[in-house]
Design a protein around this motif. Structure first.
Motif, PDB file in Angstrom:
ATOM      1  N   LEU A  84      27.834 -82.305  -8.516  1.00  0.00           N
ATOM      2  CA  LEU A  84      26.520 -82.895  -8.924  1.00  0.00           C
ATOM      3  C   LEU A  84      25.559 -83.243  -7.851  1.00  0.00           C
ATOM      4  N   PRO A  85      24.251 -83.045  -8.220  1.00  0.00           N
ATOM      5  CA  PRO A  85      23.202 -83.565  -6.806  1.00  0.00           C
ATOM      6  C   PRO A  85      23.363 -84.936  -7.018  1.00  0.00           C
ATOM      7  N   VAL A  86      23.240 -85.533  -5.866  1.00  0.00           N
ATOM      8  CA  VAL A  86      23.067 -87.006  -5.819  1.00  0.00           C
ATOM      9  C   VAL A  86      21.753 -87.346  -5.174  1.00  0.00           C
ATOM     10  N   TYR A  87      21.056 -88.061  -5.949  1.00  0.00           N
ATOM     11  CA  TYR A  87      19.718 -88.630  -5.308  1.00  0.00           C
ATOM     12  C   TYR A  87      19.775 -89.947  -5.084  1.00  0.00           C
ATOM     13  N   SER A  88      19.365 -90.242  -3.630  1.00  0.00           N
ATOM     14  CA  SER A  88      19.225 -91.504  -3.047  1.00  0.00           C
ATOM     15  C   SER A  88      18.246 -92.216  -3.593  1.00  0.00           C
ATOM     16  N   HIS A 142      23.802 -98.514   0.430  1.00  0.00           N
ATOM     17  CA  HIS A 142      25.155 -98.203   0.895  1.00  0.00           C
ATOM     18  C   HIS A 142      25.804 -96.824   0.433  1.00  0.00           C
ATOM     19  N   GLY A 143      25.005 -96.393  -0.508  1.00  0.00           N
ATOM     20  CA  GLY A 143      25.375 -94.887  -0.898  1.00  0.00           C
ATOM     21  C   GLY A 143      26.232 -94.809  -2.274  1.00  0.00           C
ATOM     22  N   ILE A 144      26.477 -93.661  -2.436  1.00  0.00           N
ATOM     23  CA  ILE A 144      27.087 -93.451  -3.876  1.00  0.00           C
ATOM     24  C   ILE A 144      28.742 -93.653  -3.660  1.00  0.00           C
ATOM     25  N   ARG A 145      29.034 -93.611  -2.525  1.00  0.00           N
ATOM     26  CA  ARG A 145      30.540 -94.151  -2.446  1.00  0.00           C
ATOM     27  C   ARG A 145      30.947 -95.441  -1.686  1.00  0.00           C
TER      28      ARG A 145
END
Length: 406
Positions: A104-108, A82-85
């Motif tokens: 910041l980088p977001v790694y899935s 569902h992702g970071i948000r």
């Protein structure tokens, strides 16, 4: 860190939680971290596994709090299904990105199935922190993202910290059958009951010890939390954990209808206003269904006849009939026992058909390839329930040393 030292650290944190006054509201673990255990992370490069549910009691994002506090050095974010948000649908692939709020980088950690952080991403951090709201059910994937991240942390020699969260169905205890090895998947990564009766932090303790993950693990507990609490009794706001879990009521009903919903032969409210809180289809008789299910005299729940027209999802645009599930008392609820009684009723109705293309997912959700043929042959819910009991008792005994809360 040696296993003895890990145990000492954990015991100290439990004692600190137990010494707190037993008054509402619950103090979230992120606030406990900032107030009492900041030294655990201070000066270290932090990677944070989180999403929209990682908040304090004032709904402030854990990512934002760590990023703004000069004591901490947050360097990377990791997002689950569902992702970071939290905007992606179930099963939707989520790619890497950059977080607009922190830069910041977001790694899935989800691309249609779960995965742990890569060695390259872990090389950038010293400690991996996990703060995601779980709903206490085996087929909900956030705890399996946590488990894969724990394994990756163990391989890389990184400290893993769980910021514990309430379990909305914890008061119901342990319920449901095991997950058999032949149906292992990301909606059942480890063999635990469908409703496993542990917080995320307690489950992390169990997996680390019983399943041999063996990472350097610290669990930051909540204060004033008890095992018999409903969500309302925590005094905490609810943040939707995914698009179809907008409320604590949906979270509590998820284990009651989610398995049946995998067949696609009933509408369970996904695509309507009561996700996971209804069961409906054109071929169901609402009054007869409610009468039979209420006739079981299950504790903690009532079934009401309902007629509705979902705007999307299964039977979109059709007039359908069935029941609404009204959970009256989660503390007396037997979620999976009730789920199987609902399934037993539905599958014997004229108009129901077993969908061949969905049986593999149904087996993964129920934890066994035997469930479908046995239901089709007329096996009663009570027979399934009786078979689970020795396994559930063994599981309670195996997890007893991992419990944090009274």
């Amino acid at each position: 860190m040696s296993s003895v030292r890990r145990a000492v650290v954990f015991v100290v944190l439990i004692l600190a939680a137990g010494a707190a006054a037993a008054a509402a509201p619950v103090t979230p673990s992120v606030e406990v971290l900032f107030e009492k255990h900041a030294e655990l992370l201070a000066g270290r490069r932090i990677g944070l596994i989180t999403n929209q549910t990682g908040v304090d009691s004032q709904l402030r994002s854990t990512a934002d709090l760590l990023h703004a506090d000069p004591r901490f050095r947050l360097v990377a974010l990791f997002g689950p299904e569902h992702g970071i948000r939290g905007g992606a649908e179930a099963g939707e692939k989520v790619g890497d990105r950059r977080d607009p709020a922190t830069g910041l980088p977001v790694y899935s950690l989800y691309s249609g199935s779960g995965r742990g952080p890569s060695p390259e991403a872990l090389a950038e951090i010293d400690v991996l922190v996990c703060h995601i709201q779980d709903i206490g059910c085996r087929s909900y994937t956030y705890v399996w993202t946590m488990a894969l991240a724990m394994k990756a942390a163990a391989a890389a020699g990184k400290l893993f910290v769980v910021l514990d969260v309430p379990n909305p169905v914890l008061a119901a205890g342990v319920d449901g059958g095991p997950r058999e090895e032949e149906v292992k998947s990301f909606i059942g990564l480890y063999p635990v009951p469908y409703v496993y009766g542990l917080t995320a932090g307690e489950l992390a303790r169990y997996l680390n010890e019983a399943e041999g993950i063996n990472c350097e693990l610290v669990v930051i507990p909540m204060e004033n939390y008890r095992r018999d609490m409903s969500w309302a009794e925590t005094g905490l706001p609810w943040v939707p954990t995914s698009p179809n879990i907008p409320s604590p009521e949906a979270a509590v009903c998820y284990p009651l209808t989610g398995q049946l919903g995998e067949l696609g032969e009933v509408n369970i409210g996904v695509g309507w206003t009561l996700p996971f809180q209804v069961v409906g289809a054109p071929y169901l008789d609402a009054r007869a269904m409610a009468r039979e299910l209420n006739g079981h005299n299950f504790e903690g729940i009532l079934f009401r006849p309902i007629h509705y027209r979902p705007s999307c999802g299964v039977f979109a645009g059709e007039d359908i009939h069935g029941v609404q599930l009204h959970v009256m008392d989660v503390k007396r609820l037997r979620p999976v026992e009730i789920a199987y009684a609902v399934m037993e009723y539905v599958v014997r109705q004229e108009g129901f058909r077993w969908p061949e293309k969905r049986l593999d997912m149904f087996a993964k959700a129920t934890g066994s390839k035997r469930t479908q043929p046995e239901l089709a042959a007329g096996k009663k819910a009570a027979e399934f329930v009786a078979e689970w009991q020795p396994y559930l008792q063994t599981f309670r005994e195996k997890t007893a040393s991992c419990l944090i809360y009274p």
